[in-house]
Enzyme design. Sequence first.
Site, PDB file in Angstrom:
ATOM      1  N   HIS A   9      -1.909  -0.436  -3.747  1.00  0.00           N
ATOM      2  CA  HIS A   9      -1.714  -0.042  -2.349  1.00  0.00           C
ATOM      3  C   HIS A   9      -0.616   1.024  -2.233  1.00  0.00           C
ATOM      4  O   HIS A   9      -0.813   2.066  -1.610  1.00  0.00           O
ATOM      5  CB  HIS A   9      -1.358  -1.298  -1.539  1.00  0.00           C
ATOM      6  CG  HIS A   9      -1.021  -1.049  -0.100  1.00  0.00           C
ATOM      7  ND1 HIS A   9      -1.849  -1.460   0.938  1.00  0.00           N
ATOM      8  CD2 HIS A   9       0.040  -0.437   0.487  1.00  0.00           C
ATOM      9  CE1 HIS A   9      -1.290  -1.103   2.089  1.00  0.00           C
ATOM     10  NE2 HIS A   9      -0.136  -0.490   1.844  1.00  0.00           N
ATOM     11  N   GLU A  10       0.520   0.762  -2.845  1.00  0.00           N
ATOM     12  CA  GLU A  10       1.638   1.714  -2.700  1.00  0.00           C
ATOM     13  C   GLU A  10       1.322   3.049  -3.370  1.00  0.00           C
ATOM     14  O   GLU A  10       1.705   4.104  -2.870  1.00  0.00           O
ATOM     15  CB  GLU A  10       2.932   1.130  -3.269  1.00  0.00           C
ATOM     16  CG  GLU A  10       3.367  -0.205  -2.646  1.00  0.00           C
ATOM     17  CD  GLU A  10       3.347  -0.236  -1.131  1.00  0.00           C
ATOM     18  OE1 GLU A  10       3.532   0.819  -0.496  1.00  0.00           O
ATOM     19  OE2 GLU A  10       3.117  -1.338  -0.566  1.00  0.00           O
ATOM     20  N   GLU A  66      11.221   3.299   6.404  1.00  0.00           N
ATOM     21  CA  GLU A  66      10.062   3.172   7.295  1.00  0.00           C
ATOM     22  C   GLU A  66      10.258   1.959   8.200  1.00  0.00           C
ATOM     23  O   GLU A  66      10.712   0.923   7.714  1.00  0.00           O
ATOM     24  CB  GLU A  66       8.759   3.002   6.501  1.00  0.00           C
ATOM     25  CG  GLU A  66       7.555   3.227   7.408  1.00  0.00           C
ATOM     26  CD  GLU A  66       6.187   3.026   6.737  1.00  0.00           C
ATOM     27  OE1 GLU A  66       5.207   3.442   7.322  1.00  0.00           O
ATOM     28  OE2 GLU A  66       6.137   2.456   5.656  1.00  0.00           O
ATOM     29  N   GLU A 101      -2.024   2.702   6.567  1.00  0.00           N
ATOM     30  CA  GLU A 101      -2.076   1.320   6.089  1.00  0.00           C
ATOM     31  C   GLU A 101      -3.495   0.794   5.914  1.00  0.00           C
ATOM     32  O   GLU A 101      -3.800   0.102   4.949  1.00  0.00           O
ATOM     33  CB  GLU A 101      -1.261   0.411   7.014  1.00  0.00           C
ATOM     34  CG  GLU A 101       0.226   0.781   7.081  1.00  0.00           C
ATOM     35  CD  GLU A 101       0.919   0.817   5.723  1.00  0.00           C
ATOM     36  OE1 GLU A 101       0.316   0.366   4.722  1.00  0.00           O
ATOM     37  OE2 GLU A 101       2.056   1.318   5.658  1.00  0.00           O
ATOM     38  N   GLY A 139       6.709  -6.244   1.718  1.00  0.00           N
ATOM     39  CA  GLY A 139       6.259  -6.583   0.371  1.00  0.00           C
ATOM     40  C   GLY A 139       6.629  -5.470  -0.601  1.00  0.00           C
ATOM     41  O   GLY A 139       7.060  -5.714  -1.722  1.00  0.00           O
ATOM     42  N   ALA A 140       6.463  -4.248  -0.134  1.00  0.00           N
ATOM     43  CA  ALA A 140       6.771  -3.086  -0.957  1.00  0.00           C
ATOM     44  C   ALA A 140       6.808  -1.863  -0.057  1.00  0.00           C
ATOM     45  O   ALA A 140       6.319  -1.907   1.067  1.00  0.00           O
ATOM     46  CB  ALA A 140       5.693  -2.890  -2.024  1.00  0.00           C
ATOM     47  N   MET A 141       7.398  -0.782  -0.562  1.00  0.00           N
ATOM     48  CA  MET A 141       7.514   0.442   0.239  1.00  0.00           C
ATOM     49  C   MET A 141       7.237   1.647  -0.631  1.00  0.00           C
ATOM     50  O   MET A 141       7.818   1.814  -1.704  1.00  0.00           O
ATOM     51  CB  MET A 141       8.929   0.497   0.843  1.00  0.00           C
ATOM     52  CG  MET A 141       9.213   1.776   1.602  1.00  0.00           C
ATOM     53  SD  MET A 141       8.138   1.938   3.069  1.00  0.00           S
ATOM     54  CE  MET A 141       7.967   3.727   3.131  1.00  0.00           C
ATOM     55  N   HIS A 188      -0.706   5.315  -1.244  1.00  0.00           N
ATOM     56  CA  HIS A 188       0.090   6.051  -0.253  1.00  0.00           C
ATOM     57  C   HIS A 188       0.662   7.349  -0.812  1.00  0.00           C
ATOM     58  O   HIS A 188       0.992   8.245  -0.042  1.00  0.00           O
ATOM     59  CB  HIS A 188       1.280   5.201   0.207  1.00  0.00           C
ATOM     60  CG  HIS A 188       0.961   4.154   1.227  1.00  0.00           C
ATOM     61  ND1 HIS A 188       0.222   4.399   2.351  1.00  0.00           N
ATOM     62  CD2 HIS A 188       1.329   2.847   1.302  1.00  0.00           C
ATOM     63  CE1 HIS A 188       0.143   3.283   3.080  1.00  0.00           C
ATOM     64  NE2 HIS A 188       0.805   2.326   2.458  1.00  0.00           N
ATOM     65  N   ASN A 232       8.003   4.752  -0.872  1.00  0.00           N
ATOM     66  CA  ASN A 232       8.862   5.941  -0.971  1.00  0.00           C
ATOM     67  C   ASN A 232       8.330   6.898  -2.041  1.00  0.00           C
ATOM     68  O   ASN A 232       8.002   6.473  -3.141  1.00  0.00           O
ATOM     69  CB  ASN A 232      10.277   5.548  -1.358  1.00  0.00           C
ATOM     70  CG  ASN A 232      10.823   4.422  -0.529  1.00  0.00           C
ATOM     71  OD1 ASN A 232      10.893   4.549   0.680  1.00  0.00           O
ATOM     72  ND2 ASN A 232      11.138   3.301  -1.160  1.00  0.00           N
TER      73      ASN A 232
HETATM   74  N1  BES Z   1       4.478   1.028   4.235  1.00  0.00           N
HETATM   75  C1  BES Z   1       4.460  -0.367   3.962  1.00  0.00           C
HETATM   76  C2  BES Z   1       5.815  -1.013   3.988  1.00  0.00           C
HETATM   77  C3  BES Z   1       6.346  -1.328   5.357  1.00  0.00           C
HETATM   78  C4  BES Z   1       5.860  -2.397   6.055  1.00  0.00           C
HETATM   79  C5  BES Z   1       7.347  -0.565   5.926  1.00  0.00           C
HETATM   80  C6  BES Z   1       6.351  -2.677   7.314  1.00  0.00           C
HETATM   81  C7  BES Z   1       7.830  -0.835   7.168  1.00  0.00           C
HETATM   82  C8  BES Z   1       7.333  -1.910   7.872  1.00  0.00           C
HETATM   83  C9  BES Z   1       3.850  -0.639   2.595  1.00  0.00           C
HETATM   84  O1  BES Z   1       2.988   0.342   2.128  1.00  0.00           O
HETATM   85  C10 BES Z   1       3.014  -1.858   2.741  1.00  0.00           C
HETATM   86  O2  BES Z   1       2.019  -1.791   3.385  1.00  0.00           O
HETATM   87  N2  BES Z   1       3.432  -2.973   2.166  1.00  0.00           N
HETATM   88  C11 BES Z   1       2.735  -4.219   2.313  1.00  0.00           C
HETATM   89  C12 BES Z   1       2.095  -4.641   1.050  1.00  0.00           C
HETATM   90  C13 BES Z   1       0.667  -4.217   0.978  1.00  0.00           C
HETATM   91  C14 BES Z   1       0.054  -4.553  -0.351  1.00  0.00           C
HETATM   92  C15 BES Z   1      -0.186  -4.816   2.060  1.00  0.00           C
HETATM   93  C16 BES Z   1       3.726  -5.256   2.744  1.00  0.00           C
HETATM   94  O3  BES Z   1       4.905  -4.933   2.772  1.00  0.00           O
HETATM   95  O4  BES Z   1       3.326  -6.348   3.065  1.00  0.00           O
HETATM   96 ZN    ZN Z   2       1.153   0.359   3.050  1.00  0.00          ZN
END
Ligand code: BES
Ligand code: ZN
Length: 873
Positions: free
Chosen positions: A308-309, A138, A331, A272-274, A312, A276
């Site tokens: 959060h993940e 992503e 998001e 922070g996390a993804m 999704h 998938n």
């Molecule tokens: N889908 C995002 C990860 C992501 C962020 C992919 C930016 C590509 C670009 C994931 O679900 C996400 O939102 N992660 C957050 C953590 C969340 C608890 C707010 C992050 O990475 O900060």
């Molecule tokens: Zn997210």
Amino acid sequence: MEQFKGQPRLPKFAVPKRYDLNLKPDLTTCKFTGSVAVDIDIVEFTNFIVLNAAELTIDNRSVSFATKTSSKVFEPKKVDVMEDDEILVLEFAETLPIGVGVLNIGFEGVLNDKMKGFYRSTYEHKGEKKNMAVTQFEPADARRCFPCWDEPACKATFKITLLDVPSELVALSNMPVIEEGVNGKLKTVSYQESPIMSTYLVAVVIGLFDYVEDHTSDGINVRVYCQVGQANQGKFALNVAVKTLEFYREYFAVPYSLPKLDMIAIPDFAAGAMENYGLVTYRETALLFDDLHSAASNKQRVATVVAHELAHQWFGNLVTMEWWTHLWLNEGFATWVSYLATDNLFPEWKIWIQFLDESTEGLRLDGLEESHPIEVDVNHASEIDEIFDAISYRKGASVIRMLQSYLGAEVFQQSLASYIKKYACSNAKTEDLWTALEEGSYEPVNELMNSWTKQKGYPVISVKVKEQKLEFEQSQFLSSGSSGDGQWIVPITVCCGSYNVRKNFLLQTKTKEFMGFSIRNESGNASSNWIKMNVDQTGFYRVKYDEELAARLRYAIEKKLLTETDRFGILDDSFALCMARQQSLTSLLTLMGSYREEVNYTVLSNLISISYKVGRIAADANPELVDYIKQFFISLFQYSAEKLGWDPKQGESHLDAMLRGEILTALALLGHEETVNEASKRFHAFLEDRTTSLLPADLRRAAYVAVMQKVSQSDKSGYESLLRIYRETDLSQEKTRILGSLASGPDANIILEVLNFLLSSEVRNQDVVFGLNVSSEGRETAWKWLKDNWDYISKTWGGFLITRFISAIVSPFASFEKAMEVEEFFASRSKPSVARTLKQSIERVHINAKWVQTVQNEEHLAEAVKELAFRKY
Ligand code: BES
Ligand code: ZN
């Protein structure tokens, strides 16, 4: 071929249905080869197949297209990789037959070090440095691993096989393994075919790991993978994941859609996390929890990120946005619902009060002229990264909360469930969600919400008492102090004198008069008859009270008549209005004085962060006042510092544990002698014995910051001790805690040393941004350092990480000259992926500069500050 250049989206001659993907990564040479066979449906007569590919070498002779019905094989007469557009154009001599066929492509690539696409991360095992292979696709980087239709709406199934994987390694993908064939030291691992999904959710991880596992009540197997020997650190997240899956299954009224869920900690990770599908990847700090060395705030972070993940998995993975313009659906929604899930698991954390941190950050960014609407046009892949920002996440989550509280929780949930059911395995746009909610509630959701998602900004509602009436007026709030011309449909809530006397209505016009309250009470004691708008702070707007109403609210705060959320809102709005120069600093400081006996974690932590910002502006405006202002802040925080003490109380709340750390950190940063001394004493005990209860994890940041306040060129011992802990720990949370405090001291030379340390091989690229938390004394040094190292930095960090360098270092400035200097420096160095952040940061510098000027000219400020500093309680 020209016609395919510069297009935001792929032409839709061919629709992918199924990918059969083989990947053969080599962890020693850090290269990979692969082949993909895609079942595609040709839906238009064409000589072209156009799909995405980037940074891949295509083996031209391997490219072919064949239909299933005839033996004829079509070979392209031209294979063109257009790197700027990240597309692969295949041109055939003949027109391709309408209907289903298979496209074969062979390719190779590099396991890069950029934390995107198919990349390399490193770890140590038995003292040896090792590589692992990880994917992060992503928003638009699947194309860096295999040629594909890399758009969220192009959903297909995936059948993945990994070849030549060293037999001792763990090899994971979205789906469970169906077959593993070991051939000596190497193995071939193939996975079940996935349900239909978007390319950005495909994932693969190969490396050495241990795991812990459990299952949900409906039999979903859940695992958490960690570094070898550290599986215990995965237990907390595992427990959260199992319960959260069960919670969402009820909430969305649809079960989790895959047979298993793996969650894995990756040592080098950009976000922070993804999420998938079925294989969620995390930064170590967002997944691992160590009983001895992780803080309460780390625990909360793990719980909310997992929630959060996993949200999704439904909202994003099962139902996917049709295009990146609707990213906020993913998001914003996941952010909002993660609070619901966390609140369900840990009601004692009062996480909905902490949700106000999301709203306030959303309001902060959206108060800029350089903000953007929630639904934003995206014309090139390079523009996508930047919209993973506080507008999509935090404003997005806040407007959902506003709508939910307007429609009611039950109607909201039922409509959501029908939305999920209707669009499962498919794609949706913002208006599809509104339509589902409109059908469930009979309210004009589309019209109401368009005013919030299609235009940027938000209103400030001014409220005045005039005779026996309240007068409301909305106008666009801008931190610059100008007024924009936006107008919104605002769900207004007002309470008068008691939470039982309450009115709700939609403000659809610019102004409105309201007579429903008796504003003066019988005894004629106006001060007890407070008026609070935006009750519980569920609305995404600010409120400006006239002087009389503001005084009544201060009284209500001191008399402890208001809820935490309302106390938060009054303070936060007042701060924003002060920055926008619509209210004096004296009146903000006077209001802050009413919070001396505040005990709520979220309110106090906002009070602290406001005090940092006010302190900086005051230092620029009038250095002589700084000591008085510091004295005032110290007196404000001492009440709760004394109540909490240094040592955790038996059975105390999670929130008190977090608050203690924040209050002591604030006092240390303000240079409060007693705090700094006590912190140093405990720090030295900790240096001797890392398990001492004198310095539990919740106190460490405070101690580290305190130690750095004393470090200078002539006595660097504290800094060196911190580096020692940094080097010795293998816990990522400890490392980032240290990085976050290193630049907090007053010595600019030390700060330069710290900044250079950040660029050394001892700090992973993912963590450098934590070190950019620089004290005001280091502001110039940091800017010079950024300029000196810009070439290296802009080459090394891409995506959204690079934007953090700019916002962290540029935004604290507060003069017009500086703004100009920044503009000049970046005039020839900006690029699409940082353009918006740069403009936002420069706007902030202008806002600060104007604020400084106003404060310099504020009459009677000095007297007021002194009075507050010396006030005896
Ligand atoms: N889908 C995002 C990860 C992501 C962020 C992919 C930016 C590509 C670009 C994931 O679900 C996400 O939102 N992660 C957050 C953590 C969340 C608890 C707010 C992050 O990475 O900060
Ligand atoms: Zn997210």
